[in-house]
Design a protein around this motif. Sequence first.
Motif, PDB file in Angstrom:
ATOM      1  N   ALA A   1     -20.318   8.077  12.325  1.00 18.96           N
ATOM      2  CA  ALA A   1     -21.250   8.822  13.174  1.00 18.96           C
ATOM      3  C   ALA A   1     -20.628  10.138  13.615  1.00 18.96           C
ATOM      4  O   ALA A   1     -21.268  11.197  13.567  1.00 18.96           O
ATOM      5  N   ASP A   2     -19.368  10.087  14.014  1.00 21.31           N
ATOM      6  CA  ASP A   2     -18.674  11.300  14.464  1.00 21.31           C
ATOM      7  C   ASP A   2     -18.499  12.302  13.318  1.00 21.31           C
ATOM      8  O   ASP A   2     -18.809  13.486  13.462  1.00 21.31           O
TER       9      ASP A   2
ATOM     10  N   HIS B   1     -21.852  13.720  12.093  1.00 19.47           N
ATOM     11  CA  HIS B   1     -22.419  14.586  13.121  1.00 19.47           C
ATOM     12  C   HIS B   1     -21.816  15.989  13.049  1.00 19.47           C
ATOM     13  O   HIS B   1     -22.521  16.985  13.164  1.00 19.47           O
ATOM     14  N   THR B   2     -20.525  16.053  12.854  1.00 18.83           N
ATOM     15  CA  THR B   2     -19.853  17.352  12.891  1.00 18.83           C
ATOM     16  C   THR B   2     -19.687  18.005  11.517  1.00 18.83           C
ATOM     17  O   THR B   2     -19.658  19.224  11.420  1.00 18.83           O
TER      18      THR B   2
ATOM     19  N   LEU C   1     -26.278   6.532  11.473  1.00 21.66           N
ATOM     20  CA  LEU C   1     -27.375   7.342  11.997  1.00 21.66           C
ATOM     21  C   LEU C   1     -28.277   6.515  12.912  1.00 21.66           C
ATOM     22  O   LEU C   1     -28.729   6.999  13.955  1.00 21.66           O
TER      23      LEU C   1
ATOM     24  N   SER D   1     -26.395   6.184  16.190  1.00 22.35           N
ATOM     25  CA  SER D   1     -26.419   7.445  16.939  1.00 22.35           C
ATOM     26  C   SER D   1     -27.794   7.710  17.530  1.00 22.35           C
ATOM     27  O   SER D   1     -27.911   8.181  18.661  1.00 22.35           O
ATOM     28  N   SER D   2     -28.825   7.407  16.753  1.00 20.51           N
ATOM     29  CA  SER D   2     -30.199   7.608  17.227  1.00 20.51           C
ATOM     30  C   SER D   2     -30.491   6.743  18.439  1.00 20.51           C
ATOM     31  O   SER D   2     -31.086   7.212  19.419  1.00 20.51           O
TER      32      SER D   2
ATOM     33  N   ARG E   1     -21.204  19.866  17.957  1.00 20.70           N
ATOM     34  CA  ARG E   1     -22.122  18.735  18.116  1.00 20.70           C
ATOM     35  C   ARG E   1     -23.468  19.202  18.645  1.00 20.70           C
ATOM     36  O   ARG E   1     -23.621  19.418  19.832  1.00 20.70           O
TER      37      ARG E   1
ATOM     38  N   CYS F   1     -27.491  18.176  17.183  1.00 20.79           N
ATOM     39  CA  CYS F   1     -28.252  16.944  16.970  1.00 20.79           C
ATOM     40  C   CYS F   1     -27.453  16.006  16.068  1.00 20.79           C
ATOM     41  O   CYS F   1     -26.954  16.434  15.027  1.00 20.79           O
ATOM     42  N   PRO F   2     -27.338  14.717  16.425  1.00 25.09           N
ATOM     43  CA  PRO F   2     -26.573  13.800  15.588  1.00 25.09           C
ATOM     44  C   PRO F   2     -27.241  13.445  14.257  1.00 25.09           C
ATOM     45  O   PRO F   2     -26.613  12.846  13.393  1.00 25.09           O
TER      46      PRO F   2
ATOM     47  N   THR G   1     -27.825  17.466  10.869  1.00 25.10           N
ATOM     48  CA  THR G   1     -26.901  17.869   9.813  1.00 25.10           C
ATOM     49  C   THR G   1     -27.049  16.977   8.586  1.00 25.10           C
ATOM     50  O   THR G   1     -27.146  17.457   7.458  1.00 25.10           O
TER      51      THR G   1
ATOM     52  N   CYS H   1     -33.230   8.702   9.496  1.00 22.74           N
ATOM     53  CA  CYS H   1     -33.563   9.945  10.211  1.00 22.74           C
ATOM     54  C   CYS H   1     -34.987   9.896  10.755  1.00 22.74           C
ATOM     55  O   CYS H   1     -35.226  10.266  11.909  1.00 22.74           O
TER      56      CYS H   1
END
Length: 187
Positions: free
Chosen positions: A16-17, A20-21, A59, A62-63, A97, A99-100, A103, A119
């Motif tokens: 997730a990290d 995300h980045t 995802l 994270s959502s 960072r 929106c997770p 990207t 998504c």
Amino acid sequence: MPPRTDSRQRFLDAAADLFHTKSYHATGLNELVSAGGAPKGSLYFHFPGGKEQLAAEALTQSSAQLRDILRALLSDGDTDAVFAALEHNLLASDFQRGCPLATVALDAAAESEPIRQACVSGFDSWRAAIEEFLRDKGLDAERAARLSIVSLTSLEGALLLAKTQRDVAPLRTVAAHLRTTIERELS
């Protein structure tokens, strides 16, 4: 599905990290394994579908986390708290960072149905949280549904502009506009 273990959760958190980045394609399997702190075989044990399955599940995680934050921040009726949290997140991460989901959605959703579905579900859960807030404030279902779409897409666009411009001004502008729009809709 394999049982949840610490190594499984570490893979989800690391993925997730990194997604995300960095994005889906810019994150390599070896990087995921290293960040997850477990051997490659462990990744495939927990995620037999490999990187794609890991991405879809990360995802989804994270959502759900952002949906819960949205609900909590909106529970007191203050939209400014949402924008303040997003602004803090951008600034604290040196604009890494936003929106997770965005990207990865832009990077991989067109070629991966599981990622696309994760998504879609994530964005829809955020839209539904906003719609619920608007209904609780007194808007009828149809108006709340329409305004939730406008709000989410405005927020997503503001995050993208803020991240690329390395400036929170677009986020602040959208916050002010949405505040006015919501107040007008409620009157």
